[in-house]
Design a protein around this motif. Structure first.
Motif, PDB file in Angstrom:
ATOM      1  N   SER A 143       0.809  -1.223   0.000  1.00  0.00           N
ATOM      2  CA  SER A 143       0.000   0.000   0.000  1.00  0.00           C
ATOM      3  C   SER A 143       0.840   1.270   0.000  1.00  0.00           C
ATOM      4  O   SER A 143       2.008   1.268   0.382  1.00  0.00           O
ATOM      5  CB  SER A 143      -0.920   0.005   1.228  1.00  0.00           C
ATOM      6  N   ASN A 144       0.186   2.367  -0.455  1.00  0.00           N
ATOM      7  CA  ASN A 144       0.761   3.715  -0.390  1.00  0.00           C
ATOM      8  C   ASN A 144       2.124   3.806  -1.057  1.00  0.00           C
ATOM      9  O   ASN A 144       3.100   4.260  -0.481  1.00  0.00           O
ATOM     10  CB  ASN A 144       0.824   4.174   1.066  1.00  0.00           C
ATOM     11  N   ASN A 145       2.156   3.336  -2.297  1.00  0.00           N
ATOM     12  CA  ASN A 145       3.309   3.499  -3.147  1.00  0.00           C
ATOM     13  C   ASN A 145       2.868   4.220  -4.420  1.00  0.00           C
ATOM     14  O   ASN A 145       1.865   4.939  -4.403  1.00  0.00           O
ATOM     15  CB  ASN A 145       3.938   2.132  -3.447  1.00  0.00           C
ATOM     16  N   GLN A 146       3.589   4.020  -5.520  1.00  0.00           N
ATOM     17  CA  GLN A 146       3.240   4.658  -6.785  1.00  0.00           C
ATOM     18  C   GLN A 146       3.109   3.608  -7.879  1.00  0.00           C
ATOM     19  O   GLN A 146       3.502   3.825  -9.023  1.00  0.00           O
ATOM     20  CB  GLN A 146       4.318   5.693  -7.142  1.00  0.00           C
ATOM     21  N   LEU A 147       2.557   2.475  -7.524  1.00  0.00           N
ATOM     22  CA  LEU A 147       2.402   1.376  -8.459  1.00  0.00           C
ATOM     23  C   LEU A 147       1.331   1.696  -9.491  1.00  0.00           C
ATOM     24  O   LEU A 147       0.314   2.331  -9.184  1.00  0.00           O
ATOM     25  CB  LEU A 147       2.047   0.092  -7.718  1.00  0.00           C
ATOM     26  N   THR A 148       1.560   1.248 -10.715  1.00  0.00           N
ATOM     27  CA  THR A 148       0.629   1.496 -11.819  1.00  0.00           C
ATOM     28  C   THR A 148       0.333   0.180 -12.530  1.00  0.00           C
ATOM     29  O   THR A 148       0.850  -0.882 -12.170  1.00  0.00           O
ATOM     30  CB  THR A 148       1.233   2.504 -12.806  1.00  0.00           C
ATOM     31  N   GLY A 149      -0.495   0.267 -13.554  1.00  0.00           N
ATOM     32  CA  GLY A 149      -0.800  -0.907 -14.358  1.00  0.00           C
ATOM     33  C   GLY A 149      -1.937  -1.728 -13.793  1.00  0.00           C
ATOM     34  O   GLY A 149      -2.541  -1.396 -12.768  1.00  0.00           O
TER      35      GLY A 149
ATOM     36  N   LEU B  91      -3.270   1.775  -9.373  1.00  0.00           N
ATOM     37  CA  LEU B  91      -3.531   0.511 -10.037  1.00  0.00           C
ATOM     38  C   LEU B  91      -4.885   0.537 -10.725  1.00  0.00           C
ATOM     39  O   LEU B  91      -5.827   1.186 -10.266  1.00  0.00           O
ATOM     40  CB  LEU B  91      -3.473  -0.628  -9.020  1.00  0.00           C
ATOM     41  N   THR B  92      -4.990  -0.197 -11.818  1.00  0.00           N
ATOM     42  CA  THR B  92      -6.219  -0.249 -12.596  1.00  0.00           C
ATOM     43  C   THR B  92      -6.618  -1.703 -12.831  1.00  0.00           C
ATOM     44  O   THR B  92      -5.932  -2.631 -12.400  1.00  0.00           O
ATOM     45  CB  THR B  92      -6.044   0.466 -13.944  1.00  0.00           C
ATOM     46  N   SER B  93      -7.729  -1.877 -13.517  1.00  0.00           N
ATOM     47  CA  SER B  93      -8.196  -3.212 -13.868  1.00  0.00           C
ATOM     48  C   SER B  93      -8.999  -3.110 -15.154  1.00  0.00           C
ATOM     49  O   SER B  93      -9.310  -2.000 -15.627  1.00  0.00           O
ATOM     50  CB  SER B  93      -9.050  -3.794 -12.740  1.00  0.00           C
TER      51      SER B  93
ATOM     52  N   LEU C 279      -8.325  -2.201  -1.214  1.00  0.00           N
ATOM     53  CA  LEU C 279      -8.090  -1.669  -2.554  1.00  0.00           C
ATOM     54  C   LEU C 279      -8.380  -0.172  -2.645  1.00  0.00           C
ATOM     55  O   LEU C 279      -8.417   0.391  -3.736  1.00  0.00           O
ATOM     56  CB  LEU C 279      -8.987  -2.401  -3.562  1.00  0.00           C
ATOM     57  N   SER C 280      -8.594   0.478  -1.513  1.00  0.00           N
ATOM     58  CA  SER C 280      -8.985   1.890  -1.500  1.00  0.00           C
ATOM     59  C   SER C 280      -7.987   2.766  -2.244  1.00  0.00           C
ATOM     60  O   SER C 280      -6.797   2.463  -2.329  1.00  0.00           O
ATOM     61  CB  SER C 280      -9.084   2.381  -0.047  1.00  0.00           C
ATOM     62  N   LEU C 281      -8.510   3.894  -2.772  1.00  0.00           N
ATOM     63  CA  LEU C 281      -7.680   4.934  -3.381  1.00  0.00           C
ATOM     64  C   LEU C 281      -6.866   4.410  -4.554  1.00  0.00           C
ATOM     65  O   LEU C 281      -5.666   4.650  -4.679  1.00  0.00           O
ATOM     66  CB  LEU C 281      -6.759   5.563  -2.316  1.00  0.00           C
ATOM     67  N   ASN C 282      -7.538   3.656  -5.421  1.00  0.00           N
ATOM     68  CA  ASN C 282      -7.005   3.260  -6.713  1.00  0.00           C
ATOM     69  C   ASN C 282      -8.074   3.572  -7.770  1.00  0.00           C
ATOM     70  O   ASN C 282      -9.270   3.426  -7.508  1.00  0.00           O
ATOM     71  CB  ASN C 282      -6.685   1.761  -6.745  1.00  0.00           C
ATOM     72  N   PRO C 283      -7.691   4.002  -8.972  1.00  0.00           N
ATOM     73  CA  PRO C 283      -8.667   4.339 -10.019  1.00  0.00           C
ATOM     74  C   PRO C 283      -9.159   3.097 -10.760  1.00  0.00           C
ATOM     75  O   PRO C 283      -8.910   2.933 -11.956  1.00  0.00           O
ATOM     76  CB  PRO C 283      -7.866   5.271 -10.934  1.00  0.00           C
ATOM     77  N   LEU C 284      -9.868   2.224 -10.082  1.00  0.00           N
ATOM     78  CA  LEU C 284     -10.309   0.969 -10.689  1.00  0.00           C
ATOM     79  C   LEU C 284     -11.388   1.193 -11.751  1.00  0.00           C
ATOM     80  O   LEU C 284     -11.338   0.622 -12.832  1.00  0.00           O
ATOM     81  CB  LEU C 284     -10.805   0.011  -9.602  1.00  0.00           C
ATOM     82  N   ASN C 285     -12.408   1.999 -11.428  1.00  0.00           N
ATOM     83  CA  ASN C 285     -13.417   2.404 -12.417  1.00  0.00           C
ATOM     84  C   ASN C 285     -14.019   1.237 -13.188  1.00  0.00           C
ATOM     85  O   ASN C 285     -14.094   1.244 -14.416  1.00  0.00           O
ATOM     86  CB  ASN C 285     -12.804   3.397 -13.428  1.00  0.00           C
TER      87      ASN C 285
END
Length: 304
Positions: free
Chosen positions: A221-227, A249-251, A272-278
């Motif tokens: 948690s609380n890093n700058q992971l993407t993808g 992170l996305t999906s 999974l909070s505070l990720n742009p899953l959308n």
């Protein structure tokens, strides 16, 4: 003499107990410094002062060597200063517990000489510098706790090339770099718990993380992971905790990784909070992901 509400200083005369092999005065209210005489007890195997109010630096008396010392338990005190390099003279040491103190300065490369060390607790101090590559010499190491310090530099899992490590806490340091490389699971084949939150990590979560088949807790948690969050996480069937909150992170639109996690029947905490899953929640995901027991009448798990 543990858990006895003892107060005052540890008397210097305690070093006269030459035949003692265990000294445990843990969880009392002792203050003052650790007397040098403690390290004159040649037959001592375990020294336990955890959970007191001891202050000052760690005595350099260790330079004389304690040939059969196996455990040093000094966590949860007010000890400060650099950790003496003379600790490396304790060649039989298996457990070194110094967490929750005020130690500062770097970890010296001499610490790599403790080839019998199995458990190393240095968390919650003010230790600085880079994590030395000599840590890979600790071939018997099973548990490594370095969290809540000020380690800096590029996070390089190659330096932890120790096949026996099961639990590793590196969270809340000033590390940088990407997630462990694709071959991490061959470097750490027995890893069960990995904590890497608040460590400035970038990059993606590799699909090969599923090769770490013994994972029970994965904290990123609380890093700058993407993808994309990989569906291969579903192969971690022993997983109990997965925390990916506070990243980028996305999906895919169907959030298919959630469906894959239904294979993780031991999963009890998912964040999974505070990720742009959308995306759109899979229709039966929460029915399958958590065990609604008619006997107990509650959800066996936490989702954040």
């Amino acid at each position: 003499m543990s858990y006895n509400s003892l107060q005052g200083n540890i008397p210097e005369e305690i070093g006269n107990l030459h035949n003692m092999n265990l000294l445990s005065i843990q969880y009392n209210q002792l203050t003052g410094s650790i007397p040098l005489s403690v390290f004159n007890i040649s037959r001592i195997e375990n020294i336990g002062f955890t959970g007191n109010g001891l202050s000052g630096s760690l005595p350099n008396g260790l330079r004389n060597g304690l040939p059969i010392l196996k455990g040093i338990y000094l966590s949860s005190n007010k000890l400060r200063g650099h950790m003496p390099t003379t600790l490396s003279s304790c060649s039989q040491l298996q457990i070194l517990s110094l967490s929750d103190n005020e130690f500062d300065g770097p970890i010296h490369s001499e610490r790599g000489r403790l080839s019998n060390l199995q458990i190393l607790y240095l968390g919650t101090n003010h230790v600085t510098g880079e994590i030395p590559k000599e840590i890979s010499n600790l071939v018997e190491l099973e548990l490594l706790n370095l969290w809540y310090n000020s380690f800096r530099g590029r996070q390089n899992m190659e330096i932890f090339n120790i096949s026996g490590v099961r639990i590793m806490y590196l969270s809340s340091n000033n590390l940088s770099g990407s997630l462990p490389p694709p071959n991490m699971c061959s470097i750490l084949p027995n890893i069960e718990d990995l904590y890497l939150s608040f460590t400035n990590l970038v990059g993606t979560i590799p699909h090969s993380i599923s090769n770490c088949s013994k994972f029970t807790r994965l904290e990123l948690s609380n890093n700058q992971l993407t993808g994309l969050i990989p569906n291969s996480l579903g192969y971690l069937t022993y997983l109990k905790l997965l925390n990916l909150e506070g990243n980028n992170l996305t999906s895919d639109s169907s959030l298919s990784f959630l469906t894959s996690l239904t294979n993780c029947r031991n999963l009890s905490s998912l964040s999974l909070s505070l990720n742009p899953l959308n995306g759109i929640l899979p229709s039966l995901c929460f029915v399958n992901l958590f065990d609604y027991s008619s006997k107990w009448g509650h959800v066996a798990g936490n989702v954040y």
